[in-house]
Design a protein around this motif. Structure first.
Motif, mmCIF file in Angstrom:
data_model
loop_
_atom_site.group_PDB
_atom_site.id
_atom_site.type_symbol
_atom_site.label_atom_id
_atom_site.label_comp_id
_atom_site.label_asym_id
_atom_site.label_seq_id
_atom_site.Cartn_x
_atom_site.Cartn_y
_atom_site.Cartn_z
ATOM 1 N N ASP A 123 0.847 -1.191 0.000
ATOM 2 C CA ASP A 123 0.000 0.000 0.000
ATOM 3 C C ASP A 123 0.882 1.241 0.000
ATOM 4 O O ASP A 123 1.724 1.412 0.883
ATOM 5 C CB ASP A 123 -0.913 0.001 1.231
ATOM 6 N N GLU A 124 0.694 2.113 -0.968
ATOM 7 C CA GLU A 124 1.566 3.278 -1.123
ATOM 8 C C GLU A 124 1.444 4.237 0.051
ATOM 9 O O GLU A 124 2.443 4.807 0.510
ATOM 10 C CB GLU A 124 1.255 3.997 -2.430
ATOM 11 N N ALA A 125 0.244 4.437 0.577
ATOM 12 C CA ALA A 125 0.092 5.337 1.726
ATOM 13 C C ALA A 125 0.835 4.781 2.938
ATOM 14 O O ALA A 125 1.522 5.523 3.655
ATOM 15 C CB ALA A 125 -1.386 5.529 2.048
ATOM 16 N N CYS A 126 0.734 3.490 3.171
ATOM 17 C CA CYS A 126 1.446 2.875 4.294
ATOM 18 C C CYS A 126 2.954 2.948 4.091
ATOM 19 O O CYS A 126 3.707 3.179 5.050
ATOM 20 C CB CYS A 126 0.999 1.429 4.476
ATOM 21 N N ARG A 127 3.404 2.775 2.837
ATOM 22 C CA ARG A 127 4.841 2.872 2.559
ATOM 23 C C ARG A 127 5.347 4.280 2.858
ATOM 24 O O ARG A 127 6.381 4.456 3.506
ATOM 25 C CB ARG A 127 5.137 2.508 1.108
ATOM 26 N N ARG A 128 4.622 5.276 2.400
ATOM 27 C CA ARG A 128 5.039 6.658 2.637
ATOM 28 C C ARG A 128 5.085 6.957 4.125
ATOM 29 O O ARG A 128 6.025 7.598 4.613
ATOM 30 C CB ARG A 128 4.085 7.624 1.936
ATOM 31 N N PHE A 129 4.071 6.492 4.858
ATOM 32 C CA PHE A 129 4.010 6.784 6.292
ATOM 33 C C PHE A 129 5.176 6.141 7.032
ATOM 34 O O PHE A 129 5.810 6.767 7.881
ATOM 35 C CB PHE A 129 2.683 6.291 6.863
ATOM 36 N N ALA A 130 5.488 4.896 6.712
ATOM 37 C CA ALA A 130 6.553 4.184 7.418
ATOM 38 C C ALA A 130 7.933 4.670 7.027
ATOM 39 O O ALA A 130 8.851 4.693 7.861
ATOM 40 C CB ALA A 130 6.436 2.678 7.159
ATOM 41 N N CYS A 131 8.102 5.082 5.754
ATOM 42 C CA CYS A 131 9.437 5.362 5.224
ATOM 43 C C CYS A 131 9.758 6.845 5.098
ATOM 44 O O CYS A 131 10.932 7.223 5.154
ATOM 45 C CB CYS A 131 9.605 4.698 3.854
ATOM 46 N N GLU A 132 8.745 7.702 4.896
ATOM 47 C CA GLU A 132 9.007 9.094 4.540
ATOM 48 C C GLU A 132 8.485 10.099 5.550
ATOM 49 O O GLU A 132 8.781 11.296 5.442
ATOM 50 C CB GLU A 132 8.393 9.391 3.165
ATOM 51 N N SER A 133 7.716 9.666 6.519
ATOM 52 C CA SER A 133 7.169 10.574 7.523
ATOM 53 C C SER A 133 8.253 10.944 8.536
ATOM 54 O O SER A 133 9.390 10.463 8.446
ATOM 55 C CB SER A 133 5.987 9.898 8.237
ATOM 56 N N PRO A 134 7.929 11.750 9.549
ATOM 57 C CA PRO A 134 8.920 12.058 10.593
ATOM 58 C C PRO A 134 9.308 10.865 11.465
ATOM 59 O O PRO A 134 10.278 10.933 12.220
ATOM 60 C CB PRO A 134 8.210 13.127 11.439
ATOM 61 N N LEU A 135 8.576 9.757 11.379
ATOM 62 C CA LEU A 135 8.792 8.647 12.308
ATOM 63 C C LEU A 135 10.213 8.084 12.297
ATOM 64 O O LEU A 135 10.799 7.858 13.365
ATOM 65 C CB LEU A 135 7.790 7.532 12.042
ATOM 66 N N PRO A 136 10.826 7.797 11.121
ATOM 67 C CA PRO A 136 12.183 7.241 11.166
ATOM 68 C C PRO A 136 13.179 8.153 11.877
ATOM 69 O O PRO A 136 14.038 7.680 12.633
ATOM 70 C CB PRO A 136 12.538 7.056 9.688
ATOM 71 N N GLY A 137 13.062 9.466 11.653
ATOM 72 C CA GLY A 137 13.960 10.396 12.326
ATOM 73 C C GLY A 137 13.725 10.451 13.823
ATOM 74 O O GLY A 137 14.676 10.560 14.612
#
Length: 285
Positions: free
Chosen positions: A84-98
């Protein structure tokens, strides 16, 4: 920093210290609403799909029992970021990883998996106390789970409850089926304590949260949740699991494996297309 990657505020050093001291920290008003909308898009698409899986269908002994029709559903599933592209963006591109990188004091962050966890109104299944690390084919101290509520959450609607400092016990408990304390067969370790039945003089931390707040806990921290006893309030949440510099593959007997685990070498770093690097500290190689 790219504005799309920025949290609403910085993680403080006091919050980093609390994460390592307590095994969990609640970060207030840190996730931008636009990113919560991205997560909600993925959640609602999953719930409408034929892949939506109800943990409420599990019997007391773990595996699903045919013919059991739950009154309300506790939905759960993992690895939505892969399809799912929305889930991918949220997990990989949101502030969460930082955010995970700061809390873990890491120079790089790998994504391990994401999960959708929805307790509909009246889904009174308790989430049994467990540790995330016992399900992971990974070892290391820099491993955490970010839990992101998409609705206001209180204890009586299913807020997570954490056993303060339990990550410092350095004990690995057997994984269970979440809605039952029954351990998965052929798994390693002791049975996880049932803190729903016996508080054992433990200090239990539980945070009322609003959308924009998140909790982040260490992968060894014991945690569980009550059911959703509301007649009208949903408890939608996404959790994302991240690993830092010291994480290495360790294949655990009996724990569910992902397809790429069949090809990895125990002791190797987590660089793999199914466990990608999603953040590096500024200046890190």
């Amino acid at each position: 920093m790219n504005a799309d990657l920025a949290p609403l505020r910085a993680v403080t050093e006091d919050e980093v210290r609390r994460f390592w001291r307590d095994g969990v920290v609640c970060l207030r008003a840190i996730m931008p609403a636009a990113w919560l909308d991205v997560a909600a898009e993925g959640v609602e698409r999953y719930l409408r799909s034929d892949r939506a899986f109800s943990l409420s269908a599990f019997g007391a002994d773990g595996p699903p029992r045919t013919g059991r029709r739950p009154r309300a559903h506790f939905y759960g599933g993992t690895d939505h970021w892969r399809t799912d592209e929305a889930c991918r963006r949220f997990a990989c591109e949101s502030p969460l990883p930082g955010i995970a990188g700061q809390l873990l004091r890491a120079s790089r962050i790998n994504l391990y998996e994401d999960s959708i966890l929805v307790k509909e109104p009246g889904a009174t299944d308790k989430t049994a106390f467990h540790q995330d690390l016992s399900y992971f084919h990974v070892e290391g101290d820099q491993v955490c789970t970010a839990w992101i509520p998409l609705d206001p959450v209180r204890r009586d609607t299913g807020a997570l409850q954490f056993v303060q400092g339990s990550h410092m016990w350095r004990r690995l408990y057997r994984p269970n089926y979440f809605v039952t304390t029954e351990a998965m067969p052929d798994t390693e370790g002791e049975q996880a304590p049932d803190f729903h039945a016996d508080r054992r003089d433990a200090e239990i931390l539980c945070f009322d949260t609003e959308p924009g707040d998140i909790t982040v806990h260490h992968a060894l921290t014991l945690h569980g949740a009550d059911g959703n006893h509301s007649a009208s309030v949903r408890r939608r949440a996404v959790s994302v699991r991240y690993c830092g510099d010291d994480a290495r593959y360790r294949l655990r007997r009996g724990a569910p494996r992902k397809p790429h685990h069949e090809t990895v070498t125990p002791g190797a770093v987590l660089d793999h297309p199914d466990c990608p690097v999603v953040w590096r500290a500024q200046g890190a190689g």
